[in-house]
Write a protein that holds these residues in place. Structure first.
Motif, PDB file in Angstrom:
ATOM      1  N   GLY A   1     -11.146  10.730  -2.579  1.00 42.41           N
ATOM      2  CA  GLY A   1     -10.866  12.089  -3.039  1.00 42.41           C
ATOM      3  C   GLY A   1      -9.446  12.181  -3.536  1.00 42.41           C
ATOM      4  N   LEU A   2      -8.985  13.413  -3.712  1.00 41.80           N
ATOM      5  CA  LEU A   2      -7.669  13.614  -4.304  1.00 41.80           C
ATOM      6  C   LEU A   2      -6.542  13.732  -3.286  1.00 41.80           C
ATOM      7  N   LYS A   3      -6.876  14.053  -2.026  1.00 40.03           N
ATOM      8  CA  LYS A   3      -5.798  14.291  -1.064  1.00 40.03           C
ATOM      9  C   LYS A   3      -6.339  14.187   0.364  1.00 40.03           C
ATOM     10  N   ASP A   4      -5.502  13.609   1.231  1.00 42.82           N
ATOM     11  CA  ASP A   4      -5.784  13.560   2.674  1.00 42.82           C
ATOM     12  C   ASP A   4      -7.114  12.887   3.012  1.00 42.82           C
ATOM     13  N   VAL A   5      -7.458  11.859   2.242  1.00 44.94           N
ATOM     14  CA  VAL A   5      -8.649  11.046   2.509  1.00 44.94           C
ATOM     15  C   VAL A   5      -8.249   9.584   2.362  1.00 44.94           C
ATOM     16  N   PRO A   6      -9.054   8.666   2.880  1.00 50.04           N
ATOM     17  CA  PRO A   6      -8.684   7.248   2.798  1.00 50.04           C
ATOM     18  C   PRO A   6      -8.782   6.672   1.382  1.00 50.04           C
ATOM     19  N   LEU A   7      -8.089   5.561   1.226  1.00 49.93           N
ATOM     20  CA  LEU A   7      -8.258   4.720   0.050  1.00 49.93           C
ATOM     21  C   LEU A   7      -9.587   3.982   0.138  1.00 49.93           C
ATOM     22  N   ILE A   8     -10.048   3.479  -0.986  1.00 50.18           N
ATOM     23  CA  ILE A   8     -11.208   2.597  -1.029  1.00 50.18           C
ATOM     24  C   ILE A   8     -10.776   1.194  -1.447  1.00 50.18           C
ATOM     25  N   LEU A   9      -9.893   1.151  -2.432  1.00 56.70           N
ATOM     26  CA  LEU A   9      -9.560  -0.108  -3.079  1.00 56.70           C
ATOM     27  C   LEU A   9      -8.187   0.011  -3.747  1.00 56.70           C
ATOM     28  N   ILE A  10      -7.385  -1.044  -3.662  1.00 57.21           N
ATOM     29  CA  ILE A  10      -6.135  -1.133  -4.410  1.00 57.21           C
ATOM     30  C   ILE A  10      -6.179  -2.396  -5.247  1.00 57.21           C
ATOM     31  N   GLY A  11      -5.966  -2.243  -6.548  1.00 54.73           N
ATOM     32  CA  GLY A  11      -5.876  -3.389  -7.435  1.00 54.73           C
ATOM     33  C   GLY A  11      -4.455  -3.576  -7.896  1.00 54.73           C
ATOM     34  N   VAL A  12      -3.968  -4.818  -7.872  1.00 56.07           N
ATOM     35  CA  VAL A  12      -2.611  -5.108  -8.330  1.00 56.07           C
ATOM     36  C   VAL A  12      -2.644  -6.405  -9.128  1.00 56.07           C
ATOM     37  N   ALA A  13      -2.098  -6.356 -10.332  1.00 57.27           N
ATOM     38  CA  ALA A  13      -2.080  -7.523 -11.213  1.00 57.27           C
ATOM     39  C   ALA A  13      -0.648  -7.964 -11.450  1.00 57.27           C
ATOM     40  N   GLU A  14      -0.436  -9.267 -11.364  1.00 58.62           N
ATOM     41  CA  GLU A  14       0.866  -9.868 -11.628  1.00 58.62           C
ATOM     42  C   GLU A  14       0.755 -10.813 -12.812  1.00 58.62           C
ATOM     43  N   VAL A  15       1.867 -10.981 -13.513  1.00 62.00           N
ATOM     44  CA  VAL A  15       1.866 -11.814 -14.720  1.00 62.00           C
ATOM     45  C   VAL A  15       2.006 -13.280 -14.345  1.00 62.00           C
ATOM     46  N   SER A  16       1.164 -14.107 -14.970  1.00 65.68           N
ATOM     47  CA  SER A  16       1.231 -15.564 -14.810  1.00 65.68           C
ATOM     48  C   SER A  16       1.528 -16.179 -16.173  1.00 65.68           C
ATOM     49  N   SER A  17       1.600 -17.485 -16.235  1.00 65.03           N
ATOM     50  CA  SER A  17       1.883 -18.165 -17.496  1.00 65.03           C
ATOM     51  C   SER A  17       0.760 -17.956 -18.515  1.00 65.03           C
ATOM     52  N   ASP A  18      -0.455 -17.736 -18.037  1.00 64.11           N
ATOM     53  CA  ASP A  18      -1.604 -17.570 -18.937  1.00 64.11           C
ATOM     54  C   ASP A  18      -2.053 -16.129 -19.111  1.00 64.11           C
TER      55      ASP A  18
ATOM     56  N   SER B   1       2.359  10.614 -10.381  1.00 66.75           N
ATOM     57  CA  SER B   1       1.836  11.863  -9.811  1.00 66.75           C
ATOM     58  C   SER B   1       0.749  11.627  -8.769  1.00 66.75           C
ATOM     59  N   PHE B   2       0.016  10.503  -8.882  1.00 72.31           N
ATOM     60  CA  PHE B   2      -1.123  10.313  -7.994  1.00 72.31           C
ATOM     61  C   PHE B   2      -1.037   9.050  -7.138  1.00 72.31           C
ATOM     62  N   ASP B   3      -1.094   7.880  -7.748  1.00 72.10           N
ATOM     63  CA  ASP B   3      -1.253   6.637  -6.987  1.00 72.10           C
ATOM     64  C   ASP B   3      -0.149   6.404  -5.955  1.00 72.10           C
ATOM     65  N   VAL B   4       1.097   6.456  -6.397  1.00 73.08           N
ATOM     66  CA  VAL B   4       2.205   6.173  -5.473  1.00 73.08           C
ATOM     67  C   VAL B   4       2.334   7.246  -4.395  1.00 73.08           C
ATOM     68  N   PRO B   5       2.313   8.546  -4.730  1.00 67.58           N
ATOM     69  CA  PRO B   5       2.338   9.553  -3.656  1.00 67.58           C
ATOM     70  C   PRO B   5       1.165   9.415  -2.694  1.00 67.58           C
ATOM     71  N   PHE B   6      -0.002   9.041  -3.216  1.00 66.85           N
ATOM     72  CA  PHE B   6      -1.178   8.880  -2.357  1.00 66.85           C
ATOM     73  C   PHE B   6      -0.949   7.741  -1.362  1.00 66.85           C
ATOM     74  N   ILE B   7      -0.442   6.615  -1.846  1.00 68.38           N
ATOM     75  CA  ILE B   7      -0.175   5.475  -0.964  1.00 68.38           C
ATOM     76  C   ILE B   7       0.868   5.843   0.084  1.00 68.38           C
ATOM     77  N   ARG B   8       1.916   6.522  -0.334  1.00 65.59           N
ATOM     78  CA  ARG B   8       2.945   6.953   0.618  1.00 65.59           C
ATOM     79  C   ARG B   8       2.354   7.867   1.685  1.00 65.59           C
ATOM     80  N   SER B   9       1.476   8.765   1.267  1.00 69.21           N
ATOM     81  CA  SER B   9       0.844   9.685   2.208  1.00 69.21           C
ATOM     82  C   SER B   9      -0.009   8.937   3.224  1.00 69.21           C
ATOM     83  N   ARG B  10      -0.768   7.946   2.758  1.00 68.32           N
ATOM     84  CA  ARG B  10      -1.615   7.189   3.684  1.00 68.32           C
ATOM     85  C   ARG B  10      -0.781   6.326   4.628  1.00 68.32           C
TER      86      ARG B  10
END
Length: 318
Positions: free
Chosen positions: A154-171, A210-219
């Motif tokens: 949801g939008l507020k005061d509920v758990p996360l389901i999934l976090i995706g994070v991508a980092e740069v590699s040589s390819d 506005s959403f992702d980072v504040p949500f993570i901080r809240s959780r």
């Protein structure tokens, strides 16, 4: 009565439940259980070949040094008058009786290549979504970018389901997606995500300021975890609106995908339906409804990298 817009997600969910009956996460590719200080969670790791274009350093440096408005007290009118008197570049203000100190301080950061102080300086004079901040962030090193997107219940005061994070590699990109198999794994997922962070990182998101980072901080606060989200942040939503708002119907992520890269997703789960799909998995134990959530998240972080690359090429410097 079910309206037409809801029929496609409903049929997709029914098909997924049928296709993945009696299958487990272990049957999917690139996944494994991982251990953290807060217990275990599940991680999918994949790669995407992609070249991310950096901005042109010399042009950015020239534009920065020619923008007298970066000095406090100088607006458009004052800049015009100063340039008429021969103060064409910030270097020329070194001997100015009023602006010398600020000019020397700014030039020192430029000469040393201190990107983060420059980003703070520019944000204090313009805004965090100014074109200089976009291009300077890329100059800090594409390898320092963390392309990040979350899925939630949801939008507020509920758990996360999934976090995706991508980092740069040589390819291209290495993508890690941390999944809650059960809601009790949220702390483990948060800890796994934070493990990617260091002092040189810049988060790259789409509306994440506005959403992702504040949500993570809240959780993290909810779980009593130390708040360690302290990197710079590049929110591509604002830069995309500046660049394309007059050319496209809107600046939603999938609109940009369609019009800029000619991509349209197949069997995608709408963001509004993500909680329903996850809860169906949670209730039935059938992994089918998780499949489009995981793929949706993966495509989102890949699209972020593509948008950044295009913005680095197309953003006007003047």
């Amino acid at each position: 009565m079910t309206n037409k817009k809801e029929q496609t997600p409903l049929k997709l969910k029914e098909k997924l439940l049928e296709d993945y009956q009696n299958k487990s996460l272990e049957d999917l590719k690139n996944g494994q259980e991982i251990e953290t200080n807060y217990g275990s969670c599940y991680c999918f790791t994949s790669e995407e070949k992609l070249k991310i274009n950096p901005p042109e350093k010399d042009k950015i440096d020239q534009c920065l040094r020619g923008d007298l408005k970066l000095i406090k007290g100088i607006g458009a009118c004052k800049e015009r008058k100063l340039k008429e008197k021969g103060y064409l570049y910030i270097e020329d203000l070194r001997e100015h009786p009023v602006y010398s100190q600020d000019a020397c301080e700014l030039l020192e950061s430029m000469d040393k290549g201190n990107i983060f102080p420059l980003l703070e300086w520019i944000s204090s004079r313009y805004s965090s979504s100014h074109r200089f901040n976009l291009l300077l962030s890329s100059l800090s090193g594409i390898e320092n970018m963390l392309f990040m997107d979350i899925e939630t219940l949801g939008l507020k005061d509920v758990p996360l389901i999934l976090i995706g994070v991508a980092e740069v590699s040589s390819d291209g990109l290495i993508i890690n997606q941390y999944l809650l198999r059960d809601l009790k794994e949220e702390k483990a997922v948060l800890e796994s995500f934070i493990s990617h962070q260091n002092n040189n990182n810049i988060y790259v998101t789409f509306n994440g300021r506005s959403f992702d980072v504040p949500f993570i901080r809240s959780r993290m606060r909810y779980h009593g975890m130390k708040n360690r989200i302290n990197t710079e942040h590049l929110d591509l939503f604002h830069f995309s609106r500046r660049q394309w708002k007059n050319q496209l119907p809107n600046c939603r992520l999938q609109t940009l995908e369609k019009h800029l890269f000619g991509l349209e997703r197949c069997d995608d789960v709408p963001s509004s339906k993500v909680p329903e799909f996850y809860l169906t998995y949670h209730k039935t134990g059938n992994i089918g409804p998780l499949i489009p959530i995981i793929e949706h998240n993966r495509e989102d972080v890949i699209t972020l990298a593509k948008i950044l690359s295009l913005l680095n090429k197309t953003t006007d410097l003047v």
